[in-house]
Design a protein around this motif. Structure first.
Motif, PDB file in Angstrom:
ATOM      1  N   GLU A 726       0.805  -1.214   0.000  1.00 32.29           N
ATOM      2  CA  GLU A 726       0.000   0.000   0.000  1.00 32.29           C
ATOM      3  C   GLU A 726       0.844   1.273   0.000  1.00 32.29           C
ATOM      4  O   GLU A 726       0.304   2.366  -0.135  1.00 32.29           O
ATOM      5  CB  GLU A 726      -0.927  -0.008   1.222  1.00 32.29           C
ATOM      6  CG  GLU A 726      -1.958  -1.121   1.204  1.00 32.29           C
ATOM      7  CD  GLU A 726      -2.926  -1.021   2.376  1.00 32.29           C
ATOM      8  OE1 GLU A 726      -2.858  -0.005   3.105  1.00 32.29           O
ATOM      9  OE2 GLU A 726      -3.748  -1.930   2.556  1.00 32.29           O
ATOM     10  N   VAL A 727       2.157   1.104   0.158  1.00 29.11           N
ATOM     11  CA  VAL A 727       3.043   2.284   0.177  1.00 29.11           C
ATOM     12  C   VAL A 727       3.508   2.579  -1.247  1.00 29.11           C
ATOM     13  O   VAL A 727       3.990   1.688  -1.960  1.00 29.11           O
ATOM     14  CB  VAL A 727       4.261   2.056   1.097  1.00 29.11           C
ATOM     15  CG1 VAL A 727       5.134   3.306   1.125  1.00 29.11           C
ATOM     16  CG2 VAL A 727       3.794   1.679   2.499  1.00 29.11           C
ATOM     17  N   LEU A 738       1.295   7.129   6.238  1.00 30.17           N
ATOM     18  CA  LEU A 738       1.487   5.783   6.744  1.00 30.17           C
ATOM     19  C   LEU A 738       0.563   5.505   7.936  1.00 30.17           C
ATOM     20  O   LEU A 738      -0.038   4.433   8.045  1.00 30.17           O
ATOM     21  CB  LEU A 738       2.952   5.585   7.169  1.00 30.17           C
ATOM     22  CG  LEU A 738       4.023   5.768   6.092  1.00 30.17           C
ATOM     23  CD1 LEU A 738       5.410   5.501   6.678  1.00 30.17           C
ATOM     24  CD2 LEU A 738       3.769   4.883   4.889  1.00 30.17           C
ATOM     25  N   ARG A 779      -3.559   1.275   5.598  1.00 28.10           N
ATOM     26  CA  ARG A 779      -2.687   2.437   5.720  1.00 28.10           C
ATOM     27  C   ARG A 779      -3.493   3.671   6.107  1.00 28.10           C
ATOM     28  O   ARG A 779      -4.644   3.818   5.720  1.00 28.10           O
ATOM     29  CB  ARG A 779      -1.936   2.649   4.394  1.00 28.10           C
ATOM     30  CG  ARG A 779      -1.040   3.858   4.368  1.00 28.10           C
ATOM     31  CD  ARG A 779      -0.407   4.045   3.004  1.00 28.10           C
ATOM     32  NE  ARG A 779      -1.407   4.268   1.957  1.00 28.10           N
ATOM     33  CZ  ARG A 779      -1.987   5.438   1.724  1.00 28.10           C
ATOM     34  NH1 ARG A 779      -1.709   6.487   2.499  1.00 28.10           N
ATOM     35  NH2 ARG A 779      -2.864   5.559   0.760  1.00 28.10           N
TER      36      ARG A 779
END
Length: 800
Positions: A726-727, A738, A779
């Motif tokens: 997801e980053v 985050l 996230r």
């Protein structure tokens, strides 16, 4: 060769449009100086208007610049000589100081030059003569020196009262046709002697020996070339008016320096310099590796590039291995320290073994025979003048009398025009001599056939000259010669010789007239003479032309060995050789302690990440070693005041790193995006006021996958776990959220794991480690509160 060519083919010997006749003395010898306009005064007080004064100053300066360039600094395209060199050669010839005669004292020649032709200082004339005698300065020396004429190391020549000189055989090619009507003469500075305005050079000496000089607002730098290559081109240019620049470039691959060496530049770079008249090429020393006993070896320099010498190279090495603080500094800087460490790790000995048999022999011994030879050579080439750049600036005084930068093709074209004109003058001069001699011999032949009557007329006539002219229809020249002839020349044998000489001269006259009447025959003769001189004086090329990449400082050898880099909390860096260093044995300054240590190889790139989001790059070998405390990081990289180092790391360019900050933002980037050559670093992460960068997390190799997770802990000990996928991956910037944070809350810890996460912290006053309970979330959420004051996070397993 055909007498004519196609009208559409460009003629190399056609005169430039708008210029004087190239065959005239005015055009070839001494063009007129531009007139200096008078000052026009219109003001009532006698003051010059600004415009007129500016015009006068401009014209006066240009006239001065032109005079200095032509009379001192810039060589002539026709003979390749500057005025002082031309006067030295002419004076030596006038004194009979030729190659087959004994040497004469240099002081005697210098005195004759400054007394008759060059009213300047004796040192300037002697220095010019010395350079003309140095085989390491001129490709084809024009003076043969006896005594100490200096050395390649920069040693000065002995005083002129001790040395002796004479012309070399090749110098005759500049002087042999002086008395054959080829060039015009002018009066010297006081009108008591005559000197030539130019020498009738049989070969293009400007390109053979090159030239360098600085005038007023103009400079020249012409490299030397090989005689065989240049003269064959000149011969073909003379023979074939349609000869092209492309053909010339194919036949002249590049300069040929007196000291040899190797030209590294590509053919295209050399061609560009030749066609534009300006440029530069890279030249390297030539070397060999000599094998020694027990597997040892040494590197020996046998040829040097222009401007380099053994003394200069050894002095450069001494300066690098024993550096002195720069002006205004008390200690040597980091760059000097790094260079010193590098050279001392490779080089054991450096000495000059040059002698009479080997003019260049510089020996370098390595620290160990295990050192890579190519890296050893590359380091020495990169840090010394063993590899240098040679400039091109093809400026010379052309046929129009003006100094100008021209292409190599134009230079050779103008010289060929000059040479054809010179040979034409020589042949016309010889034809005049032949006709005059035939005229005299015809008169003598009349005397021989009528000897009794001639004697009777001389004995009985009061005016024998007039009587002979009237009786035999003689000219004044013939009559004077008959009256001055000796009786022994009236023998029968002498009469036979007269008839034979007349016959030979008649043949020569016919041949001369045929050549002068045919441009094609004229060009053939000139080309033949050039080739004859080439066969007599030509030699092999000395400079190797082989395209290679230049040795750069960034590619210089670095001893590849295991090292450990140590960083203290207060930002002091140091290096220790080897891995497995016992950290407990290290000492630090008072109040300081270990912050991080990293094991790597000496050539590896290290990345320092500062709290303000900037990255800095260092080579491990650049960090000083020894037993000291090291150096502060700000002396090596440009870390801003008030910031600190949050991490030191290394890795492969494709390795990925998770970057985050206390504001809860982060992103994934590559090691290659963190590297920089700038000492001031590279802004990697954008921060808002009060935020700081957290220590980066080096990700396991491979693509981003959902079974890898990111664990974030806030300052209030809340834990959030979500998939690494997801980053977002970006080169630089602020990133994505985050972890969601409340007011006055900040992100303090980030970890990446696969199977099991371990938290280290304090609970009820006790230090504990445990695997906290968590759920996989999304996230940017706020996470759940832990029953632990977290001090650290880490994965307990590694990637499979």
């Amino acid at each position: 060769m055909k007498d004519s060519i196609d009208n559409n083919t460009p003629d190399l010997f056609a005169e430039p449009e708008g210029l004087p006749d190239a065959h005239s003395d005015v055009a070839l010898e001494e063009p007129a100086q531009p007139p200096v306009p008078p000052i026009i005064t219109d003001e009532p007080n006698g003051e010059e208007p600004d415009e007129e004064l500016a015009a006068y100053a401009k014209s006066a300066y240009l006239a001065y610049a032109m005079a200095v360039s032509k009379s001192r600094a810039i060589p002539d395209v026709r003979d390749g000589q500057k005025p002082v060199q031309r006067r030295i050669l002419f004076a030596m010839r006038e004194m009979g100081n030729e190659w087959d005669k004994p040497h004469k004292k240099s002081a005697r020649i210098v005195g004759d030059v400054i007394g008759k032709y060059h009213p300047h200082g004796d040192s300037a004339v002697y220095e010019a003569a010395v350079r003309m005698a140095q085989d390491f300065s001129l490709r084809y020396p024009l003076i043969d020196g006896q005594g100490n004429f200096g050395s390649l190391d920069g040693d000065s020549a002995a005083a002129m009262r001790y040395t002796e000189i004479r012309l070399t055989p090749i110098a005759e090619l500049l002087l042999s046709e002086l008395d054959q009507g080829t060039v015009s003469f002018r009066q010297n500075y006081d009108g008591s002697f005559q000197e030539p305005t130019v020498l009738p050079a049989r070969l293009p000496f400007l390109l053979l020996n090159g030239a360098s000089g600085i005038g007023v607002g103009i400079a020249t730098e012409v490299p030397s070339h090989n005689l065989r290559e240049v003269c064959e081109v000149a011969a073909q240019m003379v023979e074939t008016p349609s000869f092209t620049e492309a053909q010339m470039l194919d036949m002249i691959p590049g300069p040929d320096f007196p000291g040899g060496g190797q030209i590294l530049s590509s053919d295209q770079d050399i061609r560009n310099a030749y066609t534009s008249g300006r440029g530069s090429i890279a030249v390297r020393a030539r070397y060999i590796f000599e094998e020694m006993a027990r597997g040892q070896w040494q590197m020996v320099i046998t040829e040097l590039p222009p401007g380099a010498s053994a003394a200069k190279v050894l002095s450069e090495i001494e300066t690098l291995t024993n550096p002195q603080p720069k002006m205004g500094k008390k200690t040597i800087d980091q760059g000097q320290t790094q260079t010193k460490t590098l050279l001392l790790s490779l080089l054991d000995t450096a000495r000059d073994e040059s002698d009479k048999e080997q003019s260049v022999r510089i020996v370098f011994g390595p620290k160990s025979s295990r050192i890579d030879r190519d890296e050893f050579a590359r380091t020495l080439l990169a840090y010394t003048s063993l590899e240098t750049t040679v400039s091109f600036n093809l400026v010379q005084v052309g046929l129009d009398g003006n100094p100008m930068q021209k292409s190599l093709f134009t230079i050779l074209t103008e010289w060929c025009q000059f040479r054809v004109a010179t040979v034409e003058k020589r042949l016309k001069f010889r034809l005049g001599k032949v006709n005059d001699r035939i005229h005299i011999l015809e008169g003598r032949h009349i005397v021989f056939l009528n000897i009794d009557e001639v004697i009777r007329i001389i004995r009985q006539s009061d005016e024998p000259k007039s009587a002979l002219i009237e009786r035999f229809a003689l000219s004044d020249r013939q009559a004077d010669d008959i009256l001055e002839i000796r009786l022994r020349q009236l023998s029968r044998l002498e009469g036979i010789k007269i008839e034979q000489e007349i016959a030979e001269l008649m043949k020569e006259r016919t041949k001369l007239e045929a050549i002068l009447a045919s441009p094609a025959k004229m060009r053939t003769l000139v080309a033949k003479e050039i080739r004859e001189d080439t066969k007599k004086f030509g030699d092999d090329r000395r400079t190797l032309i082989q395209t290679e990449k230049r040795a750069s400082l960034s590619e210089a050898a670095v001893l590849d060995e295991p090292v450990t880099i140590i960083l203290s909390e207060k930002g002091w860096l140091r290096q220790r050789q080897g891995h497995g260093i016992d950290i407990a044995t290290l000492s630090f300054k008072e109040g300081d302690k270990l912050f991080a240590s990293i094991e790597c190889r000496s050539p590896d790139s290290l990345i320092l990440l500062s709290s303000d989001g900037r990255s800095f790059t260092l080579i491990a070998s650049q960090i000083p070693g020894g037993k000291g405390d090291g150096v502060p990081a700000p002396s090596v990289v440009g870390i801003q005041a008030g910031t600190s180092i949050v991490s030191i790391m290394t890795g492969q360019p494709e390795d990925r790193v998770l970057l985050s900050n206390s504001g809860g933002y982060g992103f994934v980037t590559k090691i290659s995006e963190m590297l920089t050559r700038q000492k001031a670093g590279k802004l990697l992460m954008t921060l808002e006021e009060g935020e700081k960068v957290l220590p980066p997390v080096l990700l396991p190799s491979g693509s981003l996958e959902l079974q890898r997770y990111v664990a974030c802990v806030s300052s209030s000990d809340k834990l959030l776990v979500f998939p690494l996928g997801e980053v977002k991956e970006i080169p630089k910037g602020r990133g994505v959220i985050l972890m969601g944070l409340s007011n006055q809350e900040s992100l303090k810890l980030v970890c990446v794991f696969e199977d099991l996460l371990t938290a280290k912290g304090v609970r009820r006053g006790r230090s504990i480690e445990e695997a906290p309970l968590f759920e996989i979330g999304k996230r940017a959420r706020k996470g759940s509160l832990l029953n632990l004051k977290v001090e650290g996070l880490y994965a307990t397993t590694v990637s499979k």
